[in-house]
Design a protein around this motif. Sequence first.
Motif, short mmCIF file in Angstrom:
data_model
loop_
_atom_site.label_atom_id
_atom_site.label_comp_id
_atom_site.label_asym_id
_atom_site.label_seq_id
_atom_site.Cartn_x
_atom_site.Cartn_y
_atom_site.Cartn_z
N THR A 165 -19.80 -14.92 4.27
CA THR A 165 -20.57 -15.06 5.51
C THR A 165 -19.72 -15.66 6.62
O THR A 165 -19.78 -15.21 7.78
CB THR A 165 -21.81 -15.94 5.26
OG1 THR A 165 -22.59 -15.38 4.20
CG2 THR A 165 -22.66 -16.04 6.51
N SER A 166 -18.91 -16.66 6.29
CA SER A 166 -18.05 -17.30 7.29
C SER A 166 -17.01 -16.32 7.83
O SER A 166 -16.78 -16.25 9.05
CB SER A 166 -17.36 -18.52 6.68
OG SER A 166 -18.32 -19.45 6.20
N THR A 185 -17.22 -13.07 7.94
CA THR A 185 -17.91 -12.07 8.76
C THR A 185 -18.22 -12.62 10.15
O THR A 185 -18.05 -11.93 11.16
CB THR A 185 -19.21 -11.63 8.07
OG1 THR A 185 -18.92 -11.14 6.76
CG2 THR A 185 -19.92 -10.55 8.87
N ALA A 186 -18.65 -13.88 10.20
CA ALA A 186 -18.97 -14.51 11.48
C ALA A 186 -17.73 -14.64 12.35
O ALA A 186 -17.76 -14.38 13.56
CB ALA A 186 -19.61 -15.87 11.25
N LEU A 229 -14.93 -12.80 12.18
CA LEU A 229 -14.50 -11.47 12.60
C LEU A 229 -15.37 -10.95 13.74
O LEU A 229 -14.86 -10.37 14.71
CB LEU A 229 -14.57 -10.51 11.40
CG LEU A 229 -14.06 -9.08 11.65
CD1 LEU A 229 -12.59 -9.11 12.04
CD2 LEU A 229 -14.25 -8.22 10.40
N ALA A 230 -16.68 -11.15 13.63
CA ALA A 230 -17.60 -10.71 14.70
C ALA A 230 -17.31 -11.45 16.00
O ALA A 230 -17.37 -10.85 17.09
CB ALA A 230 -19.04 -10.94 14.26
N THR A 231 -16.97 -12.74 15.91
CA THR A 231 -16.65 -13.51 17.11
C THR A 231 -15.39 -13.00 17.78
O THR A 231 -15.33 -12.86 19.02
CB THR A 231 -16.49 -15.00 16.74
OG1 THR A 231 -17.69 -15.47 16.12
CG2 THR A 231 -16.21 -15.83 17.98
N ILE A 266 -14.07 -9.93 17.57
CA ILE A 266 -14.33 -8.61 18.16
C ILE A 266 -15.14 -8.75 19.45
O ILE A 266 -14.85 -8.11 20.46
CB ILE A 266 -15.07 -7.71 17.15
CG1 ILE A 266 -14.15 -7.41 15.96
CG2 ILE A 266 -15.52 -6.41 17.81
CD1 ILE A 266 -14.84 -6.67 14.82
N GLY A 267 -16.16 -9.60 19.41
CA GLY A 267 -16.99 -9.81 20.61
C GLY A 267 -16.19 -10.37 21.76
O GLY A 267 -16.38 -9.97 22.92
N THR A 268 -15.27 -11.31 21.46
CA THR A 268 -14.43 -11.91 22.51
C THR A 268 -13.53 -10.86 23.15
O THR A 268 -13.37 -10.81 24.38
CB THR A 268 -13.59 -13.05 21.93
OG1 THR A 268 -14.46 -14.02 21.33
CG2 THR A 268 -12.75 -13.71 23.01
N TYR A 296 -15.54 -8.56 25.39
CA TYR A 296 -15.91 -9.28 26.61
C TYR A 296 -14.73 -9.33 27.59
O TYR A 296 -14.90 -9.10 28.79
CB TYR A 296 -16.37 -10.69 26.26
CG TYR A 296 -16.66 -11.56 27.47
CD1 TYR A 296 -17.84 -11.40 28.20
CD2 TYR A 296 -15.75 -12.53 27.88
CE1 TYR A 296 -18.09 -12.19 29.31
CE2 TYR A 296 -15.99 -13.32 28.99
CZ TYR A 296 -17.18 -13.15 29.69
OH TYR A 296 -17.41 -13.93 30.79
#
Length: 712
Positions: free
Chosen positions: A271-272, A274-275, A277-279, A281-283, A286
């Motif tokens: 879970t950590s 994944t979080a 990696l998502a952060t 990609i989102g950055t 943006y």
Amino acid sequence: MTSPIVRRTSNQSGQSKKSERANSLLLASRRFAAWAAEIALVVTSGLIPFGLGVYANSRSDLNRVPLNPVLVVTERAIARPLALPVSYGIRNVAWPTNILWTIALLAPVTLSWWQLYLLAKTGTTIPKRWLKVRVINEQGKPPGLGAVVIREGVGRWTVPISIAYLLWRYSFAFPNLGLFTFLSLLMIVGEGIGLPSRRGRRALHDQLAGTYTVDALLATNKQAQSTGDNDEAEEWQEGEELALVQANQSPNLWRRIQQNPNLTLFGVGLTSMTAVLATLIGTQVYIQIQQSQRATKQINSQQFLELVKQLTPNSGATDEQRQSAILAMGGVNDPQSIKFLADLLVSETNPSLLDTIQQALTTVGPQAIPELKNKNQFLVGELESAGSTATKDRELRQGRLQRNQQTINKILSVYSGKMEGVDLSSTQLGQSGTPGSSFFNLVLDNLDLSGVKFKSANLNLASFKGSRFRSPGEDGRWDTYDDIIADLSQAQLQQANLTDANLSRVLMNRIDLSRATLNRANLSNARLYDAKLNSTQLVGADLRNAVLERASLTGADLGDAKLNEANLYAARLGRATAIGTQLSFANLTNTDWQGADLSGAYLDRANLSNANLSATRLTGAVLRSAQMENVNLQNADLSLADLRGANVAGADFKGAILAPSKQDPADQFVQTPDLGSVSAVVQGVDFSQAKNLDAKQLAYLCTQGAIHPRCP
């Protein structure tokens, strides 16, 4: 010394199983009864003060105050997920209603938490204690507050209601609230029945919280152990041991986590990762978006500067080149371009270029409205400072304002149905100049203007024939929370034409619709608190459930209008025409109808307490079961009115006409129908507490079957 082993015969085993099944069935029925009693207590604690508040709100002798903001916020919070329409704006209620409805909100919440506290500390609630049902944890003790919140908040309510909500929201049943209620009850009962397993049935909420519902009647058998009744003591001890064994054998989430720490650690790590990696990609996305926006803004700025050079007076560009530059600037759709075009619309004098500027701003669309609104308010201020004397300077400023108004008119016309959130508050779009000056006429017929904010706007003499100020929103269904509704509160619409317009549920508090035309308009559930509707045409209009509290309808024409269940508390309707108007179940307390014509009106079950109906024409009116306490009927014409079932206690009948005088035989030019065909229907009506009944009226009432102490 070893304990002796007690062996049971097959008969004893069979009887034991039958006894267990019977006890299980009895426990299940008592569990359901306890749950039903808990719900009944909570619901009753809210319904009683709510009902009392509704009754207090129907009383006309109580002062009215705005609805408590806490209640307003709660109403909106509940309305959104349930897709219910919400009443915005001022809503006045009787002062005790505010207190009682607040109690109706707080009492169920307080009682629910008190029952949860008892369940956490003692294992029982008040109904469970009555029905000898107890909840324990795996150690046979009261479950504690944390387990109770999971058991009741998550397992018993959140999970089943969430499933029911999803099934309802994304099915044909939406937005039928009755079907959602049925699905919710079905899911709650189904969850409470429990799931079959090798160790018997156990409800989901008990499995999530690690709790067990046991028969508290077995506890009474403890006394048998101290008194020497070995059989009963042994039975109780076996029942308690069985519950504890099942508790220790039954898996739950916390026990599984303790037994599999490696698996838990792996899940947390996955879970950590994944979080993280998502952060990342989102950055990155943006950053790319910001870079793209900066590049686009830079290109637009360069293009804007080049176009401005062509539009300067000393550029030497021809009119055709300037027109091309103006149209190109409209295509840029940049804030600085919009501001430049709005300024140019005011300063330019070339007619051909003015048309091009309006075309460019229309191409920009609703994004140009804020800048045009600012210019509109600035130009209105300039016009007012110029005075009322007709001068050349005033005509020049008037022309600038008209061009601004025409541009706004074009944008609203072209982008019909795409104007949600457009703010035209306090904008001058109506006629308000001195006599002899040229005026602008706002024409927005047959358009979708839902979502536009016209609050405090000047829309005098505007035409909105057949236009819609409300749309169903994204879900495509009417009367749900996402309905897109315009705001016309405090707007000026004097002599405006709103024939066949859809204004249902629109907010129009303190609006001025004097001498306006609203024939056949849909105003159902509209909010017209303290509105001005003097001499307004409302023939055939739909005003069902509308709020017209303290509104002024003096001289208005309400012929054939529908005002069923409308709220006209303390409204002023002097000299109004309401021939054939439907006012069934309407709240007409403290209304003033002096000199009005209510011939053939339907007032059955309406509340007319303390109303002023003096000198009114009520010929043929239906007043069945109407509340007419203390109503003023002095000199009113009640010929052929139907008063059966009406409450006329304290009503003033001085000079009221219940049956017209017989025709003078010498009058050969005017013929009247037979007396019996135009007489008021008063059979069974109690006039004992009516006021100022003269001898002629009493004689008529007694012969027609009315009730009065002086009748023989």
